[in-house]
Design an enzyme around this catalytic site. Structure first.
Site, PDB file in Angstrom:
ATOM      1  N   CYS B  16       1.057  -1.371   0.080  1.00 17.25           N
ATOM      2  CA  CYS B  16       0.002  -0.408  -0.057  1.00 17.25           C
ATOM      3  C   CYS B  16       1.157   1.006   0.341  1.00 17.25           C
ATOM      4  O   CYS B  16       0.372   2.118   0.281  1.00 17.25           O
ATOM      5  CB  CYS B  16      -0.955  -0.185   0.875  1.00 17.25           C
ATOM      6  SG  CYS B  16      -2.162  -1.200   0.696  1.00 17.25           S
ATOM      7  N   LYS B  19       0.491   2.773  -3.424  1.00 17.45           N
ATOM      8  CA  LYS B  19      -1.040   4.018  -3.524  1.00 17.45           C
ATOM      9  C   LYS B  19      -0.256   5.917  -3.455  1.00 17.45           C
ATOM     10  O   LYS B  19       0.556   6.278  -3.017  1.00 17.45           O
ATOM     11  CB  LYS B  19      -1.320   4.125  -1.998  1.00 17.45           C
ATOM     12  CG  LYS B  19      -2.659   4.344  -2.146  1.00 17.45           C
ATOM     13  CD  LYS B  19      -3.812   3.869  -0.421  1.00 17.45           C
ATOM     14  CE  LYS B  19      -5.080   4.653  -0.651  1.00 17.45           C
ATOM     15  NZ  LYS B  19      -5.985   3.488   0.093  1.00 17.45           N
ATOM     16  N   SER B  47     -13.956  10.126   0.117  1.00 18.84           N
ATOM     17  CA  SER B  47     -12.860   9.343   0.241  1.00 18.84           C
ATOM     18  C   SER B  47     -13.131   7.544   0.914  1.00 18.84           C
ATOM     19  O   SER B  47     -12.532   7.849   1.767  1.00 18.84           O
ATOM     20  CB  SER B  47     -11.475   9.559   1.085  1.00 18.84           C
ATOM     21  OG  SER B  47     -11.705  11.515   0.196  1.00 18.84           O
ATOM     22  N   ASP B  48     -14.648   6.991   0.516  1.00 22.07           N
ATOM     23  CA  ASP B  48     -14.064   6.610   1.501  1.00 22.07           C
ATOM     24  C   ASP B  48     -13.525   4.901   0.959  1.00 22.07           C
ATOM     25  O   ASP B  48     -12.949   4.794  -0.198  1.00 22.07           O
ATOM     26  CB  ASP B  48     -15.898   5.897   2.091  1.00 22.07           C
ATOM     27  CG  ASP B  48     -16.555   5.283   3.240  1.00 22.07           C
ATOM     28  OD1 ASP B  48     -15.437   4.652   3.339  1.00 22.07           O
ATOM     29  OD2 ASP B  48     -17.277   5.949   3.620  1.00 22.07           O
ATOM     30  N   ASP B  66      -8.247  -3.289  -5.101  1.00 20.24           N
ATOM     31  CA  ASP B  66      -7.337  -3.131  -4.863  1.00 20.24           C
ATOM     32  C   ASP B  66      -6.197  -3.280  -5.349  1.00 20.24           C
ATOM     33  O   ASP B  66      -6.613  -4.836  -5.385  1.00 20.24           O
ATOM     34  CB  ASP B  66      -7.318  -3.234  -2.773  1.00 20.24           C
ATOM     35  CG  ASP B  66      -6.474  -2.161  -2.408  1.00 20.24           C
ATOM     36  OD1 ASP B  66      -5.269  -2.268  -2.322  1.00 20.24           O
ATOM     37  OD2 ASP B  66      -7.092  -1.290  -1.394  1.00 20.24           O
ATOM     38  N   ASP B  89     -11.718  -3.852   2.495  1.00 26.91           N
ATOM     39  CA  ASP B  89     -12.711  -2.302   2.422  1.00 26.91           C
ATOM     40  C   ASP B  89     -14.430  -3.063   1.837  1.00 26.91           C
ATOM     41  O   ASP B  89     -15.025  -1.675   2.366  1.00 26.91           O
ATOM     42  CB  ASP B  89     -12.062  -1.647   0.375  1.00 26.91           C
ATOM     43  CG  ASP B  89     -11.064  -1.228   0.484  1.00 26.91           C
ATOM     44  OD1 ASP B  89     -10.599  -0.495   1.309  1.00 26.91           O
ATOM     45  OD2 ASP B  89     -10.222  -1.239  -0.635  1.00 26.91           O
ATOM     46  N   GLY B 136     -11.492 -12.092 -14.114  1.00 29.33           N
ATOM     47  CA  GLY B 136     -10.805 -11.160 -14.272  1.00 29.33           C
ATOM     48  C   GLY B 136      -9.809 -10.989 -15.180  1.00 29.33           C
ATOM     49  O   GLY B 136     -10.551 -10.791 -15.925  1.00 29.33           O
ATOM     50  N   HIS B 137      -8.653  -9.958 -14.818  1.00 28.15           N
ATOM     51  CA  HIS B 137      -7.950  -9.181 -16.253  1.00 28.15           C
ATOM     52  C   HIS B 137      -6.637  -9.731 -15.763  1.00 28.15           C
ATOM     53  O   HIS B 137      -6.293  -8.571 -14.652  1.00 28.15           O
ATOM     54  CB  HIS B 137      -8.809  -8.138 -16.535  1.00 28.15           C
ATOM     55  CG  HIS B 137      -8.019  -7.724 -17.967  1.00 28.15           C
ATOM     56  ND1 HIS B 137      -8.037  -8.216 -19.496  1.00 28.15           N
ATOM     57  CD2 HIS B 137      -7.455  -6.471 -17.949  1.00 28.15           C
ATOM     58  CE1 HIS B 137      -7.402  -7.414 -20.072  1.00 28.15           C
ATOM     59  NE2 HIS B 137      -6.589  -6.924 -19.808  1.00 28.15           N
TER      60      HIS B 137
END
Lengths: 67, 346
Positions: B16, B19, B47-48, B66, B89, B136-137
């Site tokens: 993280c 970020k 900004s949640d 994420d 999250d 997914g990708h």
């Protein structure tokens, strides 16, 4: 003189730690290329009783540590 | 499995810590027209942790994504940590994750066994959370990255945002701090085996246990403490809620080995970004510099920060500690008096 440019954290501060532990210099000059390195090295140097000053030289920062 | 690829050597930032800073993000989005929808219960404006969209009076959708570069060398553990972090999250919104999609970037020459292990870690963690991965990708990229886009559900009346704290609320944190510093120290192979084991165990712990407890109480606000560090996330909570936050520094569990690294100046770049963002709002009092640095340390897959009604605080803490032994009671929300938002007390 330690040249730690181009190295990402925490390598520059680790280089300074090794030099201080090995030779305990009264004065040491370190050249880095980010403020993060300046901050990290300053924290370590203060812990070891050094006074720290730094100047900006183009995109580099030159730290001087002395007891 | 013998791991020949040192995954963290392929990553320029750790977890993280990669970020984009909170302030920078706001600038990047500045001027872009934001459309609204009456059913959008939580959008980008506060900004949640995730967006929440009401489907019916009984059901709302929780969505989040994420992903990040390797934070540990073991691909299975990395995959599982990235999934734990992404699922978090949804828990932070009071929801339950149900569906997930892999988001993956891999170097063309990465051995397929390594990729397989990374994915297996992600799948195992999603299953542990009661969610399924449905696709997914993947793209090619010299720096590997992995994570999940997660969809979950929550009752529309039981959504927990990071902006609902009210004066008097008691604050809890469910994991100790210092994960970012330990993983940074690990890049220079400074972390002890015990320190690394602890960091991995924390990052692999789902916030499900904490979520399942807190939804039984009058929780007014919740967020997970990740890239912006405790003080960054506290600042967002305080600003969003219109309160100020008082933290009892001695009550906050700081991983001792990480605190030692902080004193030695072994600190991630993200810590300084978080300082730049939050420091103007923080009255650090008498807190030592290394302690402050720990409070700004970006966490990967960190714990939940929970603001609960004071009448429920003791009972919640008792049940929370049974489910999550690392939970701590760290402070309170108070009426905003103007000026600083966060106050550190020794």
């Amino acid at each position: 003189m330690i040249d730690a440019r181009g190295l990402s954290c925490p390598m520059p501060v680790v280089m300074v730690q090794k030099e201080v532990q090995k030779n305990a210099p009264q004065e040491l000059t370190v050249r880095v290329d980010s403020m993060v390195c300046v901050e990290n090295i300053t924290r370590y140097a203060h812990l070891q009783g050094y006074e720290v000053q730094y100047t900006q030289d183009g995109g580099d920062f030159v730290l001087t540590l002395h007891k | 499995m013998e791991n020949e690829v040192k995954l963290t050597k392929l990553a320029s930032c750790a977890g993280c810590g990669a970020k984009v800073g909170a302030g920078v993000l706001a600038q990047l989005l500045d001027g872009i027209r934001v459309r609204t929808d009456p059913n959008l219960l939580v959008g980008f404006d506060k900004s949640d942790d995730a967006s929440v969209y009401r489907i019916s009076d009984e059901l709302a959708l929780v969505q989040t994504v994420d992903f990040f570069p390797p934070i540990v060398d073991d691909p299975y553990v990395f995959g599982a940590i990235a999934a734990t972090n992404a699922l978090s999250d949804v828990y932070a919104m009071g929801g339950e994750p149900k569906l997930a999609l892999n988001v993956m970037a891999i170097p063309a020459d990465m051995p397929k066994e390594v990729v397989h292990e990374m994915l297996r870690g992600g799948y195992d963690k999603a299953y542990e959370a009661g969610a399924i991965i449905t696709g997914g990708h993947s793209i090619l990229d010299p720096e590997p990255k992995y994570g999940l886009a997660v969809t979950g559900f929550v009752h529309p009346d039981r959504v927990l945002t990071n902006s609902g704290a009210v004066p008097g609320d008691v604050l809890f944190l469910t994991k100790p701090l210092g994960i970012g510093i330990l993983t940074t120290a690990a890049k220079a192979e400074l972390t002890t085996p015990a320190g690394m084991t602890l960091a991995q165990k924390l990052m692999l712990t789902l916030n499900r246990g904490a979520r399942d407890v807190m939804v039984n109480y009058r929780v007014h606000a919740c967020t997970d403490v990740t890239g912006f560090g405790l003080l960054g996330h506290c600042t967002e909570m305080a600003q969003g809620s219109g309160v100020e936050i008082h933290l009892d520094v001695n009550a906050i569990d700081l991983i001792p080995e990480a605190l030692e690294f902080a004193r030695m100046g072994v600190l991630p770049e993200g810590m300084y970004r978080n300082r730049t963002f939050a420091e103007p709002h923080v009255d650090a009092g008498e807190a030592a510099l290394a302690v402050q640095d720990m409070l700004y340390d970006p966490q990967t897959s960190g714990g939940l920060l929970i603001a609960v009604d004071p009448q429920d605080a003791d009972e919640l803490f008792e049940e929370l500690r049974d489910a999550v032994p690392s939970a701590q009671r760290i402070g309170t929300a108070e009426e905003y008096r103007g000026g600083k938002r966060i106050f550190l007390h020794q």
